[in-house]
Design a protein around this motif. Structure first.
Motif, PDB file in Angstrom:
ATOM      1  N   MET A 175      15.143  -8.625  -6.963  1.00  0.00           N
ATOM      2  CA  MET A 175      14.505  -7.814  -7.993  1.00  0.00           C
ATOM      3  C   MET A 175      13.088  -8.311  -8.280  1.00  0.00           C
ATOM      4  N   PHE A 176      12.895  -9.614  -8.313  1.00  0.00           N
ATOM      5  CA  PHE A 176      11.564 -10.184  -8.520  1.00  0.00           C
ATOM      6  C   PHE A 176      10.656  -9.806  -7.353  1.00  0.00           C
ATOM      7  N   ALA A 177      11.172  -9.900  -6.134  1.00  0.00           N
ATOM      8  CA  ALA A 177      10.375  -9.526  -4.967  1.00  0.00           C
ATOM      9  C   ALA A 177      10.028  -8.031  -5.005  1.00  0.00           C
ATOM     10  N   LEU A 178      10.968  -7.202  -5.426  1.00  0.00           N
ATOM     11  CA  LEU A 178      10.716  -5.761  -5.542  1.00  0.00           C
ATOM     12  C   LEU A 178       9.602  -5.497  -6.557  1.00  0.00           C
ATOM     13  N   SER A 179       9.649  -6.187  -7.683  1.00  0.00           N
ATOM     14  CA  SER A 179       8.611  -6.043  -8.702  1.00  0.00           C
ATOM     15  C   SER A 179       7.240  -6.409  -8.138  1.00  0.00           C
ATOM     16  N   GLY A 180       7.193  -7.450  -7.311  1.00  0.00           N
ATOM     17  CA  GLY A 180       5.925  -7.861  -6.712  1.00  0.00           C
ATOM     18  C   GLY A 180       5.360  -6.847  -5.742  1.00  0.00           C
ATOM     19  N   ARG A 181       6.219  -6.081  -5.110  1.00  0.00           N
ATOM     20  CA  ARG A 181       5.771  -5.087  -4.139  1.00  0.00           C
ATOM     21  C   ARG A 181       5.290  -3.800  -4.802  1.00  0.00           C
ATOM     22  N   PRO A 199       0.818  -1.221   0.000  1.00  0.00           N
ATOM     23  CA  PRO A 199       0.000   0.000   0.000  1.00  0.00           C
ATOM     24  C   PRO A 199       0.846   1.262   0.000  1.00  0.00           C
ATOM     25  N   VAL A 200       2.042   1.169   0.589  1.00  0.00           N
ATOM     26  CA  VAL A 200       2.970   2.307   0.578  1.00  0.00           C
ATOM     27  C   VAL A 200       3.911   2.123  -0.614  1.00  0.00           C
ATOM     28  N   PRO A 201       4.008   3.110  -1.506  1.00  0.00           N
ATOM     29  CA  PRO A 201       4.842   2.959  -2.696  1.00  0.00           C
ATOM     30  C   PRO A 201       6.286   2.607  -2.362  1.00  0.00           C
ATOM     31  N   ARG A 224       3.382  -0.983  -7.042  1.00  0.00           N
ATOM     32  CA  ARG A 224       2.091  -0.677  -7.652  1.00  0.00           C
ATOM     33  C   ARG A 224       2.271  -0.515  -9.163  1.00  0.00           C
ATOM     34  N   ASP A 225       1.190  -0.734  -9.895  1.00  0.00           N
ATOM     35  CA  ASP A 225       1.260  -0.640 -11.354  1.00  0.00           C
ATOM     36  C   ASP A 225       1.737   0.726 -11.827  1.00  0.00           C
ATOM     37  N   ASP A 226       1.283   1.785 -11.152  1.00  0.00           N
ATOM     38  CA  ASP A 226       1.641   3.121 -11.638  1.00  0.00           C
ATOM     39  C   ASP A 226       3.106   3.458 -11.397  1.00  0.00           C
ATOM     40  N   GLN A 227       3.822   2.623 -10.636  1.00  0.00           N
ATOM     41  CA  GLN A 227       5.259   2.804 -10.507  1.00  0.00           C
ATOM     42  C   GLN A 227       6.009   2.147 -11.662  1.00  0.00           C
ATOM     43  N   LYS A 228       5.291   1.309 -12.409  1.00  0.00           N
ATOM     44  CA  LYS A 228       5.914   0.607 -13.526  1.00  0.00           C
ATOM     45  C   LYS A 228       5.538   1.228 -14.877  1.00  0.00           C
ATOM     46  N   ILE A 229       4.255   1.551 -15.064  1.00  0.00           N
ATOM     47  CA  ILE A 229       3.810   1.977 -16.398  1.00  0.00           C
ATOM     48  C   ILE A 229       2.897   3.192 -16.338  1.00  0.00           C
ATOM     49  N   GLY A 230       2.862   3.917 -17.444  1.00  0.00           N
ATOM     50  CA  GLY A 230       1.880   4.956 -17.706  1.00  0.00           C
ATOM     51  C   GLY A 230       1.368   4.747 -19.120  1.00  0.00           C
ATOM     52  N   LEU A 231       0.578   5.659 -19.623  1.00  0.00           N
ATOM     53  CA  LEU A 231       0.070   5.511 -20.982  1.00  0.00           C
ATOM     54  C   LEU A 231       1.197   5.517 -22.009  1.00  0.00           C
ATOM     55  N   ARG A 232       2.183   6.386 -21.812  1.00  0.00           N
ATOM     56  CA  ARG A 232       3.252   6.535 -22.804  1.00  0.00           C
ATOM     57  C   ARG A 232       4.573   5.926 -22.380  1.00  0.00           C
ATOM     58  N   GLU A 233       4.675   5.526 -21.137  1.00  0.00           N
ATOM     59  CA  GLU A 233       5.982   5.145 -20.609  1.00  0.00           C
ATOM     60  C   GLU A 233       5.903   3.805 -19.899  1.00  0.00           C
TER      61      GLU A 233
END
Length: 619
Positions: free
Chosen positions: A503-509, A227-229, A511-520
């Protein structure tokens, strides 16, 4: 890094064929041991502890358990200390011994304690049990026989055929998937009675041949994000520690450097950790956006590291021979051409090379990871307009000579897909599906495996679900198969820090908006790159794969050779009509490469069958 193999119930003389077939994976040593009814084979590429104390198979203190091991375990010092405190003695400083002593202490539970890339086998002479295990993401290969014949396993599928443990019959279901995807997803291999050990699984084979499969890997993308980024400092420290750990070796270490974010991050982190890596880049002269040499040179120059470069070389015959010799499975990702040549360049100077592989899969780097964000705007576009948009650029196999061409291709693909179905969008964007014209030239119809058409879990986010599909299929089947086979073909160990456990564990933690946006895509890694990579142009450059300008080559230097090769095709899958389709311009460059590589693989399979029949007759 090594090659491993083994079998039961046959003459130990069969080990000679297996050892020879795996010699390229381990040029520094080869051993064979008959152990309680199981013959074990290992070839070694020496990376950790170069002394003669390291010999395989490694034996437990009581002599009952024997280990053959391919891969590397990272940061194993604390685990070694823990085992020493429990009374276990070590004869080497090799990471593989930590796995064996850990098995003595905790049994198969050692697999959940180690961080690394590996494929291994443990044979217990007392119980008759044989254990096969593969790392959680499938970085290292491991295949086994699944037919009625002898139990056998190896790092190479064709090795099992050449040693007479497999009949070598073409698996039409696997070829159908290959025609659709341009790679073979696990557990398929292209051979009917040979299967891949799936990533993150432990296969137990009892003395009587009965088999059970256990999943030991943790699927971090099944959990809910924190829940915390995740903070930028956490991203930085996790990347830095993974690179620092994987930069350690008793041999020279290099870095594969492109013009992209991931490899630039790896090189920057290695330099920041005090290591002295050598960078290696392959360029494509006069090939527009394919060539990332200028960006790579700028990064290496800014970091002050030695930088070795080379331009893609060779006629079609030489290139096809290089690639087909390296791969034991049907494989048509054209970036293998460049990866084999890059590995050859690096092997002249180093024994280990780090790469940026895995960042896209774990952190949302592909357009298909963001496609579902376009669902709402696409639904608002009338169907006729979408259908017209699908015609503005080639939907598949487009040339990447400019960013505009990339954008046209993506718009065309998305417009042709169902805007109400994120799974359909994902499946429509993966790989390069074979066209009806190309499919008509084969005896097998392209078809995605049923496992890829299972509905997405509605309790998980779309991004996390399609990323899970990538990790189950594309990552081990395409990206990691390419990396392992291309590098091990020349005796080079490739390491992938962005796929470390942390790194896999970090990816699991995240939120989606920390990974992707519409253009990025890959936001977290791009933002880290703006801090760590001296050339800011790398962090802002659009996503590019390690692609090869196939269209340019098939239209020019490779045209006549391609027609001749296709005209001579006489395989079970590919026939000689392919040449006419190629000359008529009915095939995309990717389809032409697929047919050429598939025919070459069929020829290698035929040769392995002949060798296998000879081995069986002599046994």
């Amino acid at each position: 890094m090594c090659g491993i193999a083994g079998f039961r119930g046959e003459s130990p003389a069969r080990a000679t064929q297996l050892s020879g077939a795996l010699a390229h994976r381990g040029p520094d040593g080869a051993w064979t041991l008959e152990h309680g009814g199981t013959t074990l084979v290992q070839t070694r590429l020496a990376v950790m502890d170069l002394s003669d104390r390291v010999r395989y198979p490694m034996l437990s203190r009581d002599g009952t358990v024997a280990l053959v091991f391919n891969g590397e375990i990272y940061g194993f010092g604390p685990l070694r200390d823990e085992l020493s405190a429990l009374g276990h003695r070590f004869d080497t400083t090799c990471d593989a011994e930590v796995v064996l002593r850990g098995y003595e202490a905790w049994g198969a539970g050692v697999l959940s304690r180690i961080d690394g890339m590996y494929a291994l086998a443990l044979a217990n002479a007392q119980t008759g049990e044989l254990l096969l295990a593969r790392d959680p993401l499938g970085i290292k290969p491991l295949v086994r026989t699944t037919g009625p014949g002898p139990v056998a396993f190896a790092s190479d599928a064709l090795a099992l055929v050449a040693a007479g443990f497999s009949e070598g019959s073409v698996d039409r279901a696997a070829i159908a998937a290959h025609l659709a995807l341009h790679y073979v997803p696990p557990p398929l291999t292209g051979i009917e009675d040979v299967s891949q050990v799936e990533p993150g699984t432990l296969v137990r084979i009892a003395r009587d041949g009965s088999t059970t499969v256990e999943v030991f890997a943790v699927d971090h993308l099944r959990r809910r994000p924190d829940p915390v980024p995740v903070t930028a400092e956490e991203v930085r420290s996790t990347v830095s520690e993974a690179v620092a750990q994987q930069s350690r070796a008793d041999v020279p270490v290099g870095v594969f450097l492109s013009g992209g974010v991931d490899s630039a991050l790896i090189l920057s982190a290695a330099v920041a950790a005090g290591h002295e890596p050598i960078a290696f880049t392959l360029g494509f002269e006069g090939s527009g956006d394919y060539d990332e040499l200028a960006l790579a040179k700028a990064t290496a120059r800014a970091l002050g590291v030695p930088h070795h470069t080379e331009i893609l070389r060779g006629g079609l015959a030489d290139v096809l021979d290089e690639v087909s010799t390296a791969f034991d499975l049907p494989f048509a990702d054209s970036s293998a051409i460049a990866t084999v040549q890059l590995a050859t360049l690096a092997r002249r100077e180093v024994t280990v090379a780090l790469s940026g592989t895995g960042g896209d899969e774990l952190f949302g780097g592909y357009a298909r990871h963001r496609a579902h964000r376009l669902l709402r705007p696409l639904r608002a576009v009338p169907g006729p307009v979408r259908r017209r948009a699908a015609l503005i650029g080639p939907a598949r196999g487009s040339e990447r000579s400019s960013r505009a061409a990339v954008m046209r291709s993506r718009i065309a693909r998305l417009s042709a897909l169902d805007p109400a179905d994120p799974l359909d969008q994902y499946l429509g964007l993966i790989g390069t599906m074979t066209s009806p014209a190309a499919a008509a030239l084969t005896t097998v119809t392209p078809e995605l495996p049923a496992s890829m058409r299972r509905p997405l879990d509605p309790t998980n986010s779309v991004l996390r679900e399609v990323s899970r599909l990538d990790l189950a299929t594309y990552l081990p089947g395409d990206v990691l198969t390419k990396e392992d086979r291309a590098t091990m073909a020349v005796g080079l160990e490739s390491r992938v820090p962005l796929l470390a456990n942390a790194m896999f564990a970090l990816s699991g933690r995240m939120r989606d908006d920390q990974k992707i946006g519409l253009r990025e895509g890959k936001r977290a890694l791009r933002r880290l790159a703006t801090e760590m990579v001296p050339d800011r142009g790398v962090a802002t450059a659009p996503k590019r794969g390690f692609a090869v300008p196939l269209g340019q080559l098939f239209d020019g230097a490779w045209h006549a050779e391609a027609a001749d090769r296709l005209r001579a095709a006489q395989g079970v899958v590919v026939g000689d009509r392919a040449a006419d389709a190629f000359l008529a311009g009915a095939l995309s460059p990717a389809e032409t490469w697929l047919l050429l590589t598939l025919d070459a693989w069929e020829q290698r399979l035929d040769a392995a069958r002949v060798s296998g029949a000879r081995a069986a007759a002599l046994a």
